[in-house]
Design an enzyme around this catalytic site. Structure first.
Site, PDB file in Angstrom:
ATOM      1  N   ARG A 185       1.231   5.332   4.782  1.00 19.45           N
ATOM      2  CA  ARG A 185       0.468   5.999   3.726  1.00 19.45           C
ATOM      3  C   ARG A 185      -0.902   5.344   3.615  1.00 19.45           C
ATOM      4  O   ARG A 185      -1.026   4.167   3.267  1.00 19.45           O
ATOM      5  CB  ARG A 185       1.189   5.934   2.377  1.00 19.45           C
ATOM      6  N   ASP A 487       4.417   0.201  -9.632  1.00 19.02           N
ATOM      7  CA  ASP A 487       3.235   0.219  -8.790  1.00 19.02           C
ATOM      8  C   ASP A 487       2.084   0.823  -9.575  1.00 19.02           C
ATOM      9  O   ASP A 487       2.163   0.985 -10.800  1.00 19.02           O
ATOM     10  CB  ASP A 487       3.495   0.949  -7.461  1.00 19.02           C
TER      11      ASP A 487
END
Length: 580
Positions: A185, A487
């Protein structure tokens, strides 16, 4: 194929011609520390490729980011979102499909996600999962060392040269089974990599991450039976997906690779992108003047990437963040405590159903969301409760028609596998078309969410925001808080809710009006408490300084990571790339 400095692009669509190294590397500089590891990844040839990507696509990237600003100005006036009439021909053409699943991506029932530090890479690839999303984005703090070492770790892992010893413990890749398929990613279009400049401006972080991973590993991945696969985050329009498709085509042409070898799974984690999936038009919303309806496209994201598409993913926490952010000025979009905003509330349920229907109609994967729980080793009862919630969540996903799901911890893989194996005997569920689903624009904007705002909810948001930001400022992008792996997405939800509650003068369940003074009072109390329980060298007060500007209903940074980025850069003297 060789990465010659005089490579010629093979397709007329990119008439760059022979690449002259000296010419391309003029005014290209590296501002981060250079050592042997850096030069292994950031070779002169790779830097040429990055410079070509930047000069070809950065102007378009910046123009698309400006489109976001224009759209936000309209939303701030109280306007809403709907579907684009000019792409009607795309959604009404039932014949077109996304690309068939690529090697290693047919079965994706359990995906593990996490940052790219060497220990995580080994543990993730050893986990009992089908794929591993190696994350340069939300679970990573983009220090120069993290970005370069992450690229090096993936480079070595692909070649099965990643084993290492830490103290007395050895970390080795397992050899008793095929390893999970690797998906990288890259960072979103909004971010920059300030440790490399091209023509005096920082290179796009998206192009930096993608370019290094692709250039160094694409051929090796294909030779080993998979390919260069990516997760694409934070997009807000089909034009941003088109830009990625153009990048993919140029990259493949540059090294002589067949177009369509790259695959990208798009995270549908913004409310504008959700309106670019599919449409069942709701006339009622058009009979509600005086508000203007902002129109967006449908199915266009898959369409733009179709030869490179490997599906869509429900990025649930970023999606909630986006709903709050984009409609933050609208009091009709005020949400209760984060714990009340579950996957079954109307706007989240509509988003999930629409994503699955859209993906399966076009023959691509519809991936589920994250289970962020961490095993609670010292409390069996609490651990059982947490794992039961994971089971329920994964059962909801597989029953809805998802083709796979995410976990943050290897211990959760067995639970996800158990649920999906029992309920999905085939490699995926693309045959479940969900033609029963009817989702309207009104459904996607239905903020009927039961619950209230509480002081406990405010303090929880402060703890999560401060805890995550403090870790990020120390170069840690994935922070365990209260047995959840937090996160950037969850930190963004926390600060956006706080901003929203102050902006609109919400009253708590306890009868207290949430205003600037109250928010700052609780913020400083939480920061002081967290600092007392932390070791020397913690950054809670630095985090509190930045957070204070984001929770008063006044200033609002587009992203926390952009706000904090300068604190973790290590920009030094320029090293001309020609000297690499």
């Amino acid at each position: 194929m060789s990465h010659s400095a005089t490579s010629t692009l093979r397709e007329a669509g990119h008439n760059i011609g022979p690449v002259n190294v000296d010419q391309v590397l003029h005014d290209v500089n590296i501002l981060g520390p250079l050592d042997d590891h850096t030069r292994k990844i950031l070779s002169k040839e790779a830097t040429v490729f990055l410079a070509v990507l930047h000069r070809t696509f950065n102007a378009t990237r910046k123009a698309l980011l400006q489109r976001r600003v224009v759209r936000q100005a309209e939303l701030d006036k109280g306007n809403l979102l709907d579907f684009l009439p000019e792409t009607k021909h795309v959604r009404e053409n039932a014949a077109w499909r996304g690309a068939p699943p690529a090697p290693g991506l047919v079965d994706r029932r359990t995906e593990i996600t996490g940052p790219t530090d060497r220990k995580m890479v080994v543990n993730a690839l050893n986990a009992d999962v089908w794929t591993y999303m190696a994350d340069f984005e939300d679970s990573n703090a983009p220090t120069w060392d993290n970005m370069i070492n992450g690229q090096l770790n993936l480079h070595d892992a692909i070649r099965k040269q990643v084993d290492f010893k830490q103290g007395e413990k050895e970390y080795k890749l397992r050899t008793d089974r095929v390893l999970p398929t690797l998906i990288a990613r890259a960072r979103g279009w909004h971010l920059e990599e300030k440790h490399m400049t091209v023509d005096g401006e920082p290179i796009s972080a998206s192009l930096f991450d993608f370019g290094l991973y692709f250039f160094n590993n694409a051929e090796e991945l294909v030779n080993r039976g998979t390919g260069p696969y990516f997760y694409l985050p934070k997009m807000e329009s089909h034009l941003e997906a088109r830009l990625w498709n153009d990048v993919f085509n140029l990259a493949q042409d540059y090294i002589g690779m067949r177009r369509g070898t790259i695959r990208g799974t798009v995270l549908i984690e913004t409310i504008p992108a959700a309106f670019e999936m599919d449409e069942v038009r709701d006339e009622a919303i058009h009979r509600s003047p005086p508000k203007t309806i902002l129109l967006t496209a449908n199915q266009q994201i898959i369409y733009e990437l179709r030869d490179h598409s490997s599906g869509l993913n429900c990025g649930r926490w970023d999606y909630i963040f986006s709903v709050i952010k984009r409609f933050r000025q609208n009091p009709a979009f005020v949400l209760p405590d984060r714990s009340a905003v579950t996957m079954t509330v109307p706007f989240m349920d509509a988003y999930v159903k629409l994503l699955i229907r859209t993906c399966h109609a076009r023959g691509v994967h519809a991936m589920g969301g994250m289970a962020a729980q961490i095993p609670i080793k010292n409390d069996p009862a609490a651990n059982d409760k947490a794992m039961d919630s994971v089971r329920a969540d994964k059962l909801r996903e597989v029953k809805a028609g998802h083709d796979g799901t995410w976990v943050a911890h290897p211990a959760l893989a067995s639970i996800a596998n158990e649920i999906f194996n029992a309920n999905m005997p085939t490699p995926n569920q693309m045959h479940i078309r969900r033609e029963d689903v009817s989702v309207t624009a009104k459904d996607l904007l239905n903020m009927n969410v039961p619950g209230s705002v509480t002081e406990a909810g405010i303090r929880k948001n402060l703890n999560i925001g401060l805890g995550y930001m403090e870790g990020w400022l120390r170069g840690v992008g994935c922070v365990p808080i209260n047995y959840l792996m937090e996160d950037a997405a969850t930190a963004e939800v926390s600060r956006s809710q706080l901003w929203q509650w102050v902006k609109h003068g919400v009253q708590t369940e306890e009868g207290v009006k949430v205003d600037k003074g109250y928010a700052l009072k609780l913020l400083h109390e939480q920061a002081d408490e967290l600092e007392k329980g932390a070791g020397k060298g913690n950054k809670y007060q630095v985090a509190a300084k930045y957070f204070a500007g984001q929770v008063t209903g006044e200033e609002y940074a587009e992203f926390l990571t952009s706000l904090l980025y300068n604190e973790i850069t290590n920009v030094g003297e320029k090293t001309p790339a020609a000297k690499l």
